[in-house]
Scaffold this active site. Structure first.
Site, PDB file in Angstrom:
ATOM      1  CG  ASP A  25       5.622  11.052 -15.387  1.00 49.62           C
ATOM      2  OD1 ASP A  25       5.822   9.960 -15.084  1.00 49.62           O
ATOM      3  OD2 ASP A  25       4.668  11.575 -15.324  1.00 49.62           O
ATOM      4  CG  ASP A  98      -8.166   1.468  -3.185  1.00 51.11           C
ATOM      5  OD1 ASP A  98      -9.249   1.654  -2.451  1.00 51.11           O
ATOM      6  OD2 ASP A  98      -7.318   1.248  -2.987  1.00 51.11           O
ATOM      7  CG  ASP A 199      -9.089   3.788   2.057  1.00 54.64           C
ATOM      8  OD1 ASP A 199      -8.140   3.076   2.283  1.00 54.64           O
ATOM      9  OD2 ASP A 199      -9.129   4.919   2.425  1.00 54.64           O
ATOM     10  CD  GLU A 250      -8.021   0.471   4.907  1.00 49.86           C
ATOM     11  OE1 GLU A 250      -6.933   0.127   4.876  1.00 49.86           O
ATOM     12  OE2 GLU A 250      -8.933   1.399   4.450  1.00 49.86           O
ATOM     13  CG  HIS A 314      -1.636   0.564  -0.431  1.00 49.11           C
ATOM     14  ND1 HIS A 314      -2.642  -0.469  -0.450  1.00 49.11           N
ATOM     15  CD2 HIS A 314      -2.191   1.649   0.059  1.00 49.11           C
ATOM     16  CE1 HIS A 314      -3.728   0.177   0.045  1.00 49.11           C
ATOM     17  NE2 HIS A 314      -3.464   1.413   0.507  1.00 49.11           N
ATOM     18  CG  ASP A 315      -2.154   1.473   3.637  1.00 51.07           C
ATOM     19  OD1 ASP A 315      -1.250   2.593   3.124  1.00 51.07           O
ATOM     20  OD2 ASP A 315      -3.199   1.595   3.576  1.00 51.07           O
TER      21      ASP A 315
END
Length: 546
Positions: A25, A98, A199, A250, A314-315
């Site tokens: 997908d 996370d 986070d 974080e 990822h950031d």
């Protein structure tokens, strides 16, 4: 120094939507992660940090949660997640989830209720202020937009959001809300997970009066406000202390002294943290600044609290593109950066693809980017009359999408990530940079990571050793000692694309070369057994006597 399993782990971050697509997908999924667990295990890592896979409308790639105890359809089902947990544990690894508890999606049932009327019982679960649609309560800007305030027509008030308007902040002053969050945390811990990456955890507490900022562009006012440590101590008392788990927060905009409050072993809050003095505040490599940061944090933390090390996630854009040389010295600089992260005091984190030297990407059109922060900033700046091409060129290098392109498994179409159309374009260099190529090359970045991780497992000096910077004023060469009990290691790094002389105190004698990213046979050594001259991006680890 107290020893603990969570201090000794090496963590591999899986951004699942870009990892491996099992059903065609175009999105990675949990079954795809399961199918690649043997690959992750082959690196030698101990734990997997899994980015959010809870139910979400996906405005911010899962960091806008609409149901904390359901798995989103893109990722799979709860059965898939249960199988993933089981398979991770069967391989002797741990699973870190996370979790976002600063905010939810605006489609979360709590917020739907909260915005339904001013007298709804859940109204106070979020932050509502003001009654003038033309005058927000203050001048703060959010991480993703020009204002932290969004007007709600139905109830005639603003709600507060530190990130996108679709991510309203929770009101942690409300004890009912906190109780529900703790119940949800126990739901996942009782399923057997091994911890949380939390986070935006430094944003939980808000200032009482929401005063205007002198400089709205400096958004430090969003973080580390009075009350945050009381919330975390309560969270620990109500949840964490009852489980043998790992917690990492974080925590943006903290110096070492403030950071220690979050993780000091006598405060009962979190076990470790990510700070962002490098990833957020050092856009390109600055050796003297980096050394200063490491010195400050080690001096504040050693024997008192636990740190984490990363240069991308990822950031944040790919480390070899941002802090190394992703062209002629890609292999050498990727190995050097790995050596750095794995030999400094604290937990090393590997972001998927880092171990094969994946690079940042350069898309030609804003339409090819998906990063909500980048797209909102582009619209804001271009809307003010700035040249759109210049705006795009300015935003490209640090776009979060640099790290979010699909994992490059092989040189087949779409890098072997999907048989369908990938949700984000694949980096065009996948033909040369991919897992299959790396695993077949004994001198690859991947093989080097395996050696580094094995060394850390076998040598406590890499985990618990003290740290001393030997060349604090050298702008190119980083040389430091790690010492634990009777073991002393020397790490030497030439963070440069030029040759540089190495001069260290005469009492440092190399007994054994443990690791290096160049051929040992080409080394010309001095009377100390150390190289006279370092090659571009050379990294060396020695056992020394002193």
């Amino acid at each position: 120094m107290k020893r603990a399993w969570w201090k000794e782990v090496v963590v591999y971050q899986v951004y699942w939507r870009s990892f491996f697509d099992s059903n065609g997908d175009g999105f990675g999924d949990l079954i795809g992660v399961i199918e690649k667990l043997d690959y992750i295990q082959s690196l030698g890592v101990d734990a997997i940090w899994l980015n959010p896979c809870y139910e979400s409308p996906d405005k911010d790639n899962g960091y806008d949660i609409s149901d904390f105890t359901t798995i989103m359809n893109k990722a799979g089902t709860m059965d898939d997640w249960e199988k993933l947990l089981s398979e991770v544990h069967r391989r002797g690894m741990k699973l870190i989830m996370d979790l976002v508890v600063n905010h939810t999606s605006n489609l979360h049932p709590w917020f739907v209720e909260s915005r339904s009327s001013r007298d709804n019982p859940k109204r106070d679960w979020y932050i509502w202020r003001g009654d003038d649609p033309h005058e927000p309560p203050n001048n703060w800007r959010s991480y993703f937009s020009p204002s932290t305030w969004e007007w709600d027509e139905r109830t005639g008030q603003y709600y507060f959001h530190s990130f996108a308007a679709e991510q309203p902040d929770l009101n942690w002053e409300n004890p009912e809300l906190r109780n529900e969050i703790y119940r949800m945390m126990r739901f996942w811990l009782d399923k057997g997970i091994d911890g949380f990456r939390l986070d935006a955890i430094a944003l939980l507490a808000k200032p009482a009066s929401y005063p205007n900022a002198d400089n709205p562009e400096d958004i430090r006012y969003l973080t580390n406000n009075p009350g945050v440590h009381e919330y975390l101590q309560e969270m620990n008392e109500r949840v964490f202390r009852h489980y043998d788990v790992m917690t990492v927060g974080e925590v943006a905009f903290v110096d070492p002294e403030e950071g220690l409050k979050y993780v000091s072993e006598d405060r009962n809050e979190l076990q470790s943290l990510f700070h962002f003095e490098i990833a957020d505040e050092m856009p390109s490599w600055d050796m003297l600044r980096y050394k200063c940061i490491q010195r400050k944090w080690h001096n504040a933390f050693y024997g008192k609290g636990w740190n984490s090390h990363f240069l991308n996630n990822h950031d944040h854009t790919r480390q070899v593109s941002r802090y190394g040389n992703d062209r002629e010295y890609r292999l050498q600089s990727a190995k050097l950066l790995a050596t750095l992260i794995h030999t400094l005091p604290g937990t090393p984190y590997i972001y998927q693809g880092e171990e094969i030297g994946m690079t940042g990407v350069r898309f030609d059109r804003i339409e090819d980017y998906h990063d909500i922060a980048m797209k909102n900033r582009y619209e804001e700046l271009a809307g003010k009359g700035n040249d759109p091409e210049r705006v795009l060129d300015m935003l490209r290098p640090l776009s979060r999408d640099n790290s979010r392109t699909p994992m490059q498994w092989d040189d087949s179409p779409n890098a072997g990530f999907t048989s369908g159309v990938p949700w984000i374009r694949v980096n065009p260099n996948f033909k040369e940079i991919n897992v299959e190529q790396s695993r077949n090359d004994p001198d690859s970045i991947y093989a080097y990571y395996q050696k580094l991780i094995a060394l850390r497992k076998a040598n406590p000096v890499m985990v618990y050793g003290d740290y001393e910077d030997l060349l604090p004023d050298d702008v190119h060469v980083y040389a430091y000692i790690r010492k634990w009990e009777q073991t002393c290691w020397l790490i030497v790094l030439n963070q440069s694309d030029e040759f540089h002389e190495l001069v260290l105190p005469a009492h440092l004698i190399a007994e054994q070369r443990i690791l290096g990213n160049y051929s040992e046979s080409e080394l010309e050594t001095n009377d100390q057994g150390l190289p006279r001259r370092l090659r571009p991006f050379e990294a060396l680890v020695y056992h020394i006597s002193s």
